[in-house]
Design a protein around this motif. Structure first.
Motif, PDB file in Angstrom:
ATOM      1  N   SER A 219       0.823  -1.205   0.000  1.00 17.23           N
ATOM      2  CA  SER A 219       0.000   0.000   0.000  1.00 17.23           C
ATOM      3  C   SER A 219       0.857   1.255   0.000  1.00 17.23           C
ATOM      4  O   SER A 219       0.554   2.236  -0.701  1.00 17.23           O
ATOM      5  CB  SER A 219      -0.925   0.001   1.227  1.00 17.23           C
ATOM      6  OG  SER A 219      -1.807  -1.103   1.195  1.00 17.23           O
ATOM      7  N   ALA A 220       1.927   1.237   0.775  1.00 19.95           N
ATOM      8  CA  ALA A 220       2.820   2.401   0.813  1.00 19.95           C
ATOM      9  C   ALA A 220       3.528   2.618  -0.523  1.00 19.95           C
ATOM     10  O   ALA A 220       3.803   3.758  -0.911  1.00 19.95           O
ATOM     11  CB  ALA A 220       3.841   2.218   1.931  1.00 19.95           C
ATOM     12  N   ALA A 221       3.776   1.518  -1.244  1.00 22.22           N
ATOM     13  CA  ALA A 221       4.528   1.628  -2.496  1.00 22.22           C
ATOM     14  C   ALA A 221       3.644   1.956  -3.696  1.00 22.22           C
ATOM     15  O   ALA A 221       4.077   2.648  -4.618  1.00 22.22           O
ATOM     16  CB  ALA A 221       5.289   0.326  -2.746  1.00 22.22           C
ATOM     17  N   TYR A 222       2.397   1.469  -3.706  1.00 23.34           N
ATOM     18  CA  TYR A 222       1.592   1.560  -4.929  1.00 23.34           C
ATOM     19  C   TYR A 222       0.305   2.371  -4.784  1.00 23.34           C
ATOM     20  O   TYR A 222      -0.348   2.659  -5.788  1.00 23.34           O
ATOM     21  CB  TYR A 222       1.228   0.149  -5.410  1.00 23.34           C
ATOM     22  CG  TYR A 222       2.439  -0.681  -5.768  1.00 23.34           C
ATOM     23  CD1 TYR A 222       3.136  -0.452  -6.951  1.00 23.34           C
ATOM     24  CD2 TYR A 222       2.887  -1.691  -4.926  1.00 23.34           C
ATOM     25  CE1 TYR A 222       4.251  -1.203  -7.283  1.00 23.34           C
ATOM     26  CE2 TYR A 222       3.997  -2.457  -5.241  1.00 23.34           C
ATOM     27  CZ  TYR A 222       4.676  -2.211  -6.419  1.00 23.34           C
ATOM     28  OH  TYR A 222       5.778  -2.959  -6.747  1.00 23.34           O
ATOM     29  N   ILE A 223      -0.112   2.735  -3.589  1.00 22.28           N
ATOM     30  CA  ILE A 223      -1.343   3.521  -3.416  1.00 22.28           C
ATOM     31  C   ILE A 223      -0.965   4.925  -2.961  1.00 22.28           C
ATOM     32  O   ILE A 223      -0.419   5.113  -1.867  1.00 22.28           O
ATOM     33  CB  ILE A 223      -2.291   2.855  -2.397  1.00 22.28           C
ATOM     34  CG1 ILE A 223      -2.674   1.447  -2.853  1.00 22.28           C
ATOM     35  CG2 ILE A 223      -3.550   3.703  -2.223  1.00 22.28           C
ATOM     36  CD1 ILE A 223      -3.565   0.700  -1.877  1.00 22.28           C
ATOM     37  N   ASP A 224      -1.255   5.905  -3.810  1.00 26.35           N
ATOM     38  CA  ASP A 224      -0.880   7.281  -3.505  1.00 26.35           C
ATOM     39  C   ASP A 224      -1.842   7.939  -2.522  1.00 26.35           C
ATOM     40  O   ASP A 224      -1.437   8.767  -1.712  1.00 26.35           O
ATOM     41  CB  ASP A 224      -0.831   8.100  -4.809  1.00 26.35           C
ATOM     42  CG  ASP A 224       0.253   7.599  -5.759  1.00 26.35           C
ATOM     43  OD1 ASP A 224       1.275   7.082  -5.252  1.00 26.35           O
ATOM     44  OD2 ASP A 224       0.068   7.699  -6.987  1.00 26.35           O
ATOM     45  N   ASN A 225      -3.126   7.569  -2.603  1.00 27.79           N
ATOM     46  CA  ASN A 225      -4.121   8.179  -1.737  1.00 27.79           C
ATOM     47  C   ASN A 225      -4.004   7.597  -0.323  1.00 27.79           C
ATOM     48  O   ASN A 225      -4.151   6.390  -0.113  1.00 27.79           O
ATOM     49  CB  ASN A 225      -5.526   7.927  -2.304  1.00 27.79           C
ATOM     50  CG  ASN A 225      -6.587   8.698  -1.537  1.00 27.79           C
ATOM     51  OD1 ASN A 225      -6.907   8.351  -0.404  1.00 27.79           O
ATOM     52  ND2 ASN A 225      -7.123   9.739  -2.154  1.00 27.79           N
ATOM     53  N   VAL A 226      -3.748   8.475   0.641  1.00 23.42           N
ATOM     54  CA  VAL A 226      -3.540   8.031   2.024  1.00 23.42           C
ATOM     55  C   VAL A 226      -4.797   7.394   2.591  1.00 23.42           C
ATOM     56  O   VAL A 226      -4.739   6.377   3.296  1.00 23.42           O
ATOM     57  CB  VAL A 226      -3.094   9.216   2.903  1.00 23.42           C
ATOM     58  CG1 VAL A 226      -2.966   8.778   4.362  1.00 23.42           C
ATOM     59  CG2 VAL A 226      -1.786   9.788   2.406  1.00 23.42           C
TER      60      VAL A 226
END
Length: 260
Positions: A219-226
């Motif tokens: 999630s930290a690497a591929y999802i930009d939306n927090v």
């Protein structure tokens, strides 16, 4: 047509790959299969001399005994194969006496029967008494034969035991002489009181933690939306035991596929 150096290398590589594949398949087919078992032990009676609360006397068949225990083996075929003519042996240490037994195939009307050899040794003619060797074997040994042991089938072997010289837990053991099969202690019975999809809780939680770590990193690497990343991580965290149990079943399926 001329055979080039590249063609020779390709043919050699194909031959090597075929040989390795054949050896791998043979190893998989001949690999030892592991049948799971676990045990429970409960003390059901204990003689005692108590001047305050009163004496307690325990008897079995009219004879006084120091204690009585119930020892249970659950044996389950967790592999992907069905087996025939499986032999099982249950035996005790010198201090534990096996008094009586009950066997059953869970979910069926069938029981687990003694092997023919054991029946022959334990045969007592009408109007006669068992010999001293027969009594000794009956107190310390059982031998069974299972004609068919299907996948996912479970056997339950229950024994009423006595320890005449102390009040420790009875010591019973189980083994199989059958070729290509070994018995493996699955887990502590106390952990399986509330299993998840039949998977021990500790096994599901361990894998759930690993899945959660992978999801957090991904999630930290591929999802930009927090907010989206947080929602995904929260969902996996709240339902992680389900993912852990599913991963455990996939691992067991692959392992059984390899081990037979």
């Amino acid at each position: 047509m001329d055979i080039t150096y590249i063609d020779l290398l390709k043919n050699l590589a194909a031959a090597v790959a075929g040989g390795v594949g054949t050896l791998l398949i043979a190893k998989i087919r001949n690999k030892t299969a592991y049948i799971s078992f676990y045990w429970t032990s409960n003390r059901i009676a204990l003689s005692a001399n108590d001047s305050v609360f009163g004496d307690v006397r325990v008897t079995w068949q009219g004879m006084p005994v120091r204690n009585l225990h119930m020892f249970v083996f659950d044996v389950e075929n967790t592999t992907t194969q069905d087996y025939e003519n499986i032999d099982l042996r249950v035996y005790s240490d010198d201090e534990t006496l096996i008094l009586n037994e009950k066997t059953e195939v869970i979910g069926s009307p069938y029981t687990v029967h003694w092997s023919k050899e054991y029946q022959s040794r334990q045969y007592v003619a009408p109007e006669t008494q068992p010999t001293a060797p027969q009594l000794k074997e009956h107190h310390h040994n059982r031998e069974y034969n299972i004609p068919v042991f299907n996948r996912d089938q479970k056997l339950r072997l229950s024994y009423l035991c006595n320890r005449p010289n102390d009040d420790e837990l009875p010591m019973l053991f189980i083994a199989t002489p059958s070729r290509g099969i070994k018995l493996k202690l699955a887990h502590s019975p106390s952990i399986t009181l509330n299993p998840i999809w039949g998977v021990p809780i500790h096994a599901a939680m361990f894998r759930a933690l690993a899945v959660s770590i992978v999801v957090v990193v991904a999630s930290a690497a591929y999802i930009d939306n927090v907010l989206t990343a947080s929602a995904v991580c929260m969902f996996v965290g709240l339902t992680g035991q389900i993912f852990g149990a599913a991963l455990f079943k996939v691992e067991r399926f692959i392992r059984n596929l390899v081990s037979g």
